[in-house]
Design a protein around this motif. Structure first.
Motif, mmCIF file in Angstrom:
data_model
loop_
_atom_site.group_PDB
_atom_site.id
_atom_site.type_symbol
_atom_site.label_atom_id
_atom_site.label_comp_id
_atom_site.label_asym_id
_atom_site.label_seq_id
_atom_site.Cartn_x
_atom_site.Cartn_y
_atom_site.Cartn_z
ATOM 1 N N UNK A 251 -11.530 8.327 8.113
ATOM 2 C CA UNK A 251 -10.934 7.038 7.659
ATOM 3 C C UNK A 251 -10.743 6.650 6.235
ATOM 4 N N UNK A 252 -10.986 7.371 5.304
ATOM 5 C CA UNK A 252 -11.000 7.267 3.824
ATOM 6 C C UNK A 252 -10.098 7.832 3.062
ATOM 7 N N UNK A 253 -8.857 8.497 3.788
ATOM 8 C CA UNK A 253 -8.026 9.479 2.892
ATOM 9 C C UNK A 253 -7.207 8.643 2.084
ATOM 10 N N UNK A 254 -6.687 7.466 2.344
ATOM 11 C CA UNK A 254 -5.978 6.649 1.604
ATOM 12 C C UNK A 254 -6.842 6.134 0.432
ATOM 13 N N UNK A 255 -8.038 5.807 0.625
ATOM 14 C CA UNK A 255 -8.861 5.509 -0.432
ATOM 15 C C UNK A 255 -8.911 6.638 -1.350
ATOM 16 N N UNK A 321 -11.767 -5.564 -10.119
ATOM 17 C CA UNK A 321 -12.022 -4.097 -10.608
ATOM 18 C C UNK A 321 -10.619 -3.592 -10.320
ATOM 19 N N UNK A 322 -10.072 -3.728 -9.309
ATOM 20 C CA UNK A 322 -8.676 -3.310 -9.026
ATOM 21 C C UNK A 322 -7.581 -3.793 -10.081
ATOM 22 N N UNK A 431 0.706 2.879 -9.967
ATOM 23 C CA UNK A 431 1.295 2.751 -8.523
ATOM 24 C C UNK A 431 0.114 3.337 -7.622
ATOM 25 N N UNK A 432 -0.673 4.328 -7.848
ATOM 26 C CA UNK A 432 -1.664 4.687 -7.064
ATOM 27 C C UNK A 432 -2.686 3.521 -6.946
ATOM 28 N N UNK A 433 -3.138 2.985 -7.745
ATOM 29 C CA UNK A 433 -4.039 1.684 -7.584
ATOM 30 C C UNK A 433 -3.377 0.809 -6.934
ATOM 31 N N UNK A 434 -2.275 0.309 -7.192
ATOM 32 C CA UNK A 434 -1.455 -0.861 -6.154
ATOM 33 C C UNK A 434 -1.500 -0.849 -4.833
ATOM 34 N N UNK A 435 -1.179 0.753 -4.364
ATOM 35 C CA UNK A 435 -0.919 0.900 -3.053
ATOM 36 C C UNK A 435 -2.076 1.444 -2.315
ATOM 37 N N UNK A 436 -3.042 1.988 -3.012
ATOM 38 C CA UNK A 436 -4.165 2.594 -2.239
ATOM 39 C C UNK A 436 -5.436 2.109 -2.090
ATOM 40 N N UNK A 437 -5.638 1.159 -3.087
ATOM 41 C CA UNK A 437 -6.969 0.672 -3.203
ATOM 42 C C UNK A 437 -7.118 -0.961 -2.899
ATOM 43 N N UNK A 438 -8.314 -1.343 -2.397
ATOM 44 C CA UNK A 438 -8.453 -2.590 -1.957
ATOM 45 C C UNK A 438 -9.414 -3.159 -3.247
#
Length: 468
Positions: A251-255, A321-322, A431-438
């Protein structure tokens, strides 16, 4: 959501922890957790200076220097993964303190290494301990903390790195300025790293188990309630039982892509830069001796890096944090772009130090702090140390590559080409932070991770509690 203390609404363990008041226990836990990061930061800097001396004493080639400087980082990957996985299965307390013992043994063995082989073995042991400290210290602190100050508390643990970064060059300068024999000097530099780790082994072994893990993974509500009441001095209690969390990692691969990927990109840049700082300074001031280049490094760390750590700790919960991670990646990367694209800027040592210093400030006031924090918040309690361990471990692969490749890139492409490459790593991290994390700021761990979604209820209840 957290329920205010004193309310007639019943709390489970997670609810109580989400609103628990800051107590002397938290200071003790923060100190015990922070000393591991002091050691890792101290070693991160000191190995760069020590290698200058070791290279001369042992007549090492570039490949051997790169391996000695980077092998502890690949061991950190293994340590983070192994300790992270074990802590979710056995409990945080069951193994906390063992990683500090490994750091102590590794640092002492480094000091007495008679040759390259033994030094490499010592640094592997040290790296295993440093790696284990990442998921355990971050997750324990985040699980002890309340919602309002969680970011600040976890960040302050990590900010011990700032003290380590400054202590490293101070120790190096003191030994070199005192005229200590170079063979003895580098051994003292590496061996002194054992002291802070050894100082907290006992404290770490005596910290209580995470009540969240006891209640929501092991299902021992009675033990969780006792631990909660003990460290909160009776101000927090649980009257209803928590749900058992059994979330799958799938469930957490994107995270995981966001936490591990962003951290990988950052650590390539950060560790490559930091370990190679003496070499970078020699490119800018080629006639400077070891003492002068070390003093320049100390100036950058003390003026730029240290304030970044502590400003991050005291603003992270307000900024987000993000959001803070994205800001740091952007401005750090911008400094690398300016240095890389405009070689004229490095013709002045002063201008270079300002730009290099600003990159360090936004590394600390940004992804160096936030990668550590986010990975401790966005995974469910049954996978929290596993997720953090995978993230930190993957990051240290990036650190390994940075430490190994930076000296080669500096030799082949010069400072400007090397930092242009580093700019693209910073851009990828953004980019990884912007699109993968909440954004987890202001949310409970349970809400931030989504761990209560489709979680099975406990059929049996423990004495004195009813299902929530």
């Amino acid at each position: 959501m957290a329920t205010p203390q004193g309310s007639s609404t019943q709390n489970n363990v997670a609810d109580a922890l989400n609103s628990v008041s800051f107590s002397p226990f938290h200071l003790k836990a923060m100190f015990a957790s922070a000393m591991g990061f002091f050691t890792s930061a101290y070693d991160l800097f000191i190995i760069g200076t020590a290698l200058v001396l070791i290279k001369s004493e042992w007549h090492l080639g570039a490949a051997e220097v790169g391996l000695i400087g980077s092998i502890s980082l690949i061991a950190t990957f293994v340590g983070a993964y192994v300790f992270g996985t074990l802590a979710d299965r056995l409990g945080r307390k069951a193994i906390y303190g063992l990683e500090a013992l490994l750091m102590t043994v590794g640092a002492l063995l480094s000091a007495f290494a008679p040759d390259v082989t033994v030094l490499l073995i010592a640094r592997v042991i040290l790296g295993l301990g440093i790696g284990g400290g990442y998921p355990l210290s971050a997750v324990l602190m985040s699980e002890y903390a309340n919602v309002k100050s969680r970011g600040r508390m976890v960040s302050l643990v990590f900010s011990a790195q700032a003290i380590g970064l400054v202590t490293g060059p101070v120790v190096a300068l003191t030994l070199l300025a005192a005229g200590v024999n170079h063979d003895l000097a580098w051994r003292l530099m590496l061996g002194l790293g054992a002291l802070p780790a050894a100082a907290v082994i006992y404290i770490r072994r005596t910290l209580p188990e995470s009540p969240r893990w006891l209640a929501r993974v092991k299902g021992d509500a009675v033990a969780a309630g006792k631990q909660l009441a003990s460290f909160s001095l009776g101000t927090a209690t649980a009257t209803v039982q928590d749900k058992i969390v059994k979330q799958p990692l799938s469930r957490y691969w994107l995270t995981l892509l966001g936490t591990a990927g962003g951290w990988f990109m950052f650590d390539y840049a950060y560790y490559g830069n930091t370990i190679s700082t003496p070499m970078i300074m020699s490119h800018i001031a080629p006639h400077a001796d070891v003492v002068t280049s070390t003093a320049l490094s100390l100036m950058v760390f003390a003026i730029a890096a240290v304030p970044g750590y502590f400003l991050a700790a005291f603003t992270i919960d307000r900024v987000g944090h993000k959001t803070l991670q994205m800001l740091g990646f952007f401005l750090m990367g911008l400094m690398f772009l300016l240095i890389g694209a405009f070689p004229v800027l490095t013709q002045s040592v002063g201008v270079f130090l300002v730009l290099y210093g600003v990159s360090y400030f936004f590394a600390e006031y940004g992804p160096n702090t936030t990668t550590f924090v986010l990975a401790a918040e966005l995974f469910p309690v049954n996978l929290r140390t596993t997720g953090h361990g995978l993230s930190a471990g993957t990051a240290k692969v990036g650190a390994f590559l940075g430490a190994l490749i930076f000296p080669i890139l500096l030799h082949d492409y010069g400072l400007h080409g090397t930092l242009m490459i580093t700019f693209f790593f910073a851009l990828a991290g953004l980019l990884l932070t912007a699109f993968c994390l909440k954004e987890p700021a202001g949310k409970s761990l349970e809400e931030a991770s989504g761990e209560d979604i489709v979680v099975p209820m406990r059929k049996n209840t423990s004495a004195g509690m009813t299902p929530s």
